[in-house]
Design a protein around this motif. Structure first.
Motif, PDB file in Angstrom:
ATOM      1  N   LYS A  67      14.150  71.960 -25.381  1.00  0.00           N
ATOM      2  CA  LYS A  67      15.178  71.418 -24.500  1.00  0.00           C
ATOM      3  C   LYS A  67      15.877  72.531 -23.723  1.00  0.00           C
ATOM      4  O   LYS A  67      16.811  72.274 -22.975  1.00  0.00           O
ATOM      5  N   GLY A  68      15.458  73.787 -23.923  1.00  0.00           N
ATOM      6  CA  GLY A  68      16.023  74.893 -23.150  1.00  0.00           C
ATOM      7  C   GLY A  68      17.260  75.529 -23.768  1.00  0.00           C
ATOM      8  O   GLY A  68      17.958  76.279 -23.109  1.00  0.00           O
ATOM      9  N   PHE A  69      17.523  75.207 -25.031  1.00  0.00           N
ATOM     10  CA  PHE A  69      18.637  75.868 -25.709  1.00  0.00           C
ATOM     11  C   PHE A  69      18.338  75.971 -27.197  1.00  0.00           C
ATOM     12  O   PHE A  69      17.414  75.339 -27.708  1.00  0.00           O
ATOM     13  N   GLY A  70      19.128  76.799 -27.876  1.00  0.00           N
ATOM     14  CA  GLY A  70      18.923  76.975 -29.306  1.00  0.00           C
ATOM     15  C   GLY A  70      20.156  77.568 -29.962  1.00  0.00           C
ATOM     16  O   GLY A  70      21.182  77.785 -29.303  1.00  0.00           O
TER      17      GLY A  70
ATOM     18  N   GLU B  80      21.601  90.875 -39.488  1.00  0.00           N
ATOM     19  CA  GLU B  80      20.918  89.864 -40.288  1.00  0.00           C
ATOM     20  C   GLU B  80      21.027  88.486 -39.642  1.00  0.00           C
ATOM     21  O   GLU B  80      22.085  88.100 -39.151  1.00  0.00           O
ATOM     22  N   ILE B  81      19.914  87.770 -39.654  1.00  0.00           N
ATOM     23  CA  ILE B  81      19.845  86.414 -39.104  1.00  0.00           C
ATOM     24  C   ILE B  81      19.616  85.443 -40.253  1.00  0.00           C
ATOM     25  O   ILE B  81      18.679  85.610 -41.035  1.00  0.00           O
ATOM     26  N   SER B  82      20.476  84.435 -40.376  1.00  0.00           N
ATOM     27  CA  SER B  82      20.284  83.392 -41.395  1.00  0.00           C
ATOM     28  C   SER B  82      19.257  82.368 -40.923  1.00  0.00           C
ATOM     29  O   SER B  82      18.426  81.905 -41.685  1.00  0.00           O
ATOM     30  N   ARG B  83      19.381  82.015 -39.626  1.00  0.00           N
ATOM     31  CA  ARG B  83      18.496  81.008 -39.057  1.00  0.00           C
ATOM     32  C   ARG B  83      18.469  81.148 -37.542  1.00  0.00           C
ATOM     33  O   ARG B  83      19.483  81.452 -36.927  1.00  0.00           O
ATOM     34  N   ALA B  84      17.314  80.910 -36.965  1.00  0.00           N
ATOM     35  CA  ALA B  84      17.163  80.872 -35.503  1.00  0.00           C
ATOM     36  C   ALA B  84      16.337  79.633 -35.178  1.00  0.00           C
ATOM     37  O   ALA B  84      15.254  79.443 -35.734  1.00  0.00           O
ATOM     38  N   THR B  85      16.871  78.795 -34.293  1.00  0.00           N
ATOM     39  CA  THR B  85      16.219  77.522 -34.001  1.00  0.00           C
ATOM     40  C   THR B  85      16.272  77.213 -32.515  1.00  0.00           C
ATOM     41  O   THR B  85      17.338  77.246 -31.909  1.00  0.00           O
ATOM     42  N   VAL B  86      15.105  76.901 -31.935  1.00  0.00           N
ATOM     43  CA  VAL B  86      15.049  76.360 -30.577  1.00  0.00           C
ATOM     44  C   VAL B  86      15.048  74.847 -30.734  1.00  0.00           C
ATOM     45  O   VAL B  86      14.286  74.280 -31.524  1.00  0.00           O
ATOM     46  N   ILE B  87      15.931  74.169 -30.005  1.00  0.00           N
ATOM     47  CA  ILE B  87      16.043  72.717 -30.107  1.00  0.00           C
ATOM     48  C   ILE B  87      14.944  72.061 -29.273  1.00  0.00           C
ATOM     49  O   ILE B  87      14.748  72.415 -28.106  1.00  0.00           O
ATOM     50  N   THR B  88      14.241  71.112 -29.906  1.00  0.00           N
ATOM     51  CA  THR B  88      13.127  70.451 -29.227  1.00  0.00           C
ATOM     52  C   THR B  88      13.354  68.945 -29.157  1.00  0.00           C
ATOM     53  O   THR B  88      14.096  68.375 -29.956  1.00  0.00           O
ATOM     54  N   ASP B  89      12.695  68.323 -28.202  1.00  0.00           N
ATOM     55  CA  ASP B  89      12.734  66.871 -28.044  1.00  0.00           C
ATOM     56  C   ASP B  89      11.967  66.236 -29.204  1.00  0.00           C
ATOM     57  O   ASP B  89      10.866  66.675 -29.527  1.00  0.00           O
ATOM     58  N   ARG B  90      12.549  65.229 -29.831  1.00  0.00           N
ATOM     59  CA  ARG B  90      11.916  64.580 -30.984  1.00  0.00           C
ATOM     60  C   ARG B  90      10.554  63.980 -30.655  1.00  0.00           C
ATOM     61  O   ARG B  90       9.632  64.029 -31.455  1.00  0.00           O
TER      62      ARG B  90
END
Length: 89
Positions: A42-45, A26-36
């Motif tokens: 940004k190549g990570f999450g 089970e996944i609660s949340r999956a997020t790729v981090i982006t430039d504002r």
């Protein structure tokens, strides 16, 4: 458990992270981090999994495996350090 995923291909989406790690539980949340400002990855999450055993298995099996053409780095996320906000000009 919060999992850090680094060395992501810039085209990887949060949905793709959710799908890849969902194979382990089970996944609660999956997020790729982006430039504002640009919206580019940004190549990570991060992936949050409520079950620590499933999360550890995902870390073991996904670390250094290819995702969208790049071998990703996967480990338990460290708590975010408090740091002073940078002034915006």
């Amino acid at each position: 458990m919060n999992i850090y995923i680094g060395n992501l291909a810039y085209g990887v989406t949060s949905d793709e992270l959710h799908e890849a790690f969902g194979a382990f539980g089970e996944i609660s949340r999956a997020t790729v981090i982006t430039d504002r400002e640009t919206g580019r990855s940004k190549g990570f999450g991060f992936v949050e999994m409520p079950n620590d055993d499933e999360a550890r298995k995902a870390i073991e099996e996904m670390n250094d495996q290819p995702l969208s053409g790049r071998n990703i780095r996967v480990n338990e996320a460290r708590p975010r350090e408090d740091r002073p906000r940078r002034p915006r000009f």
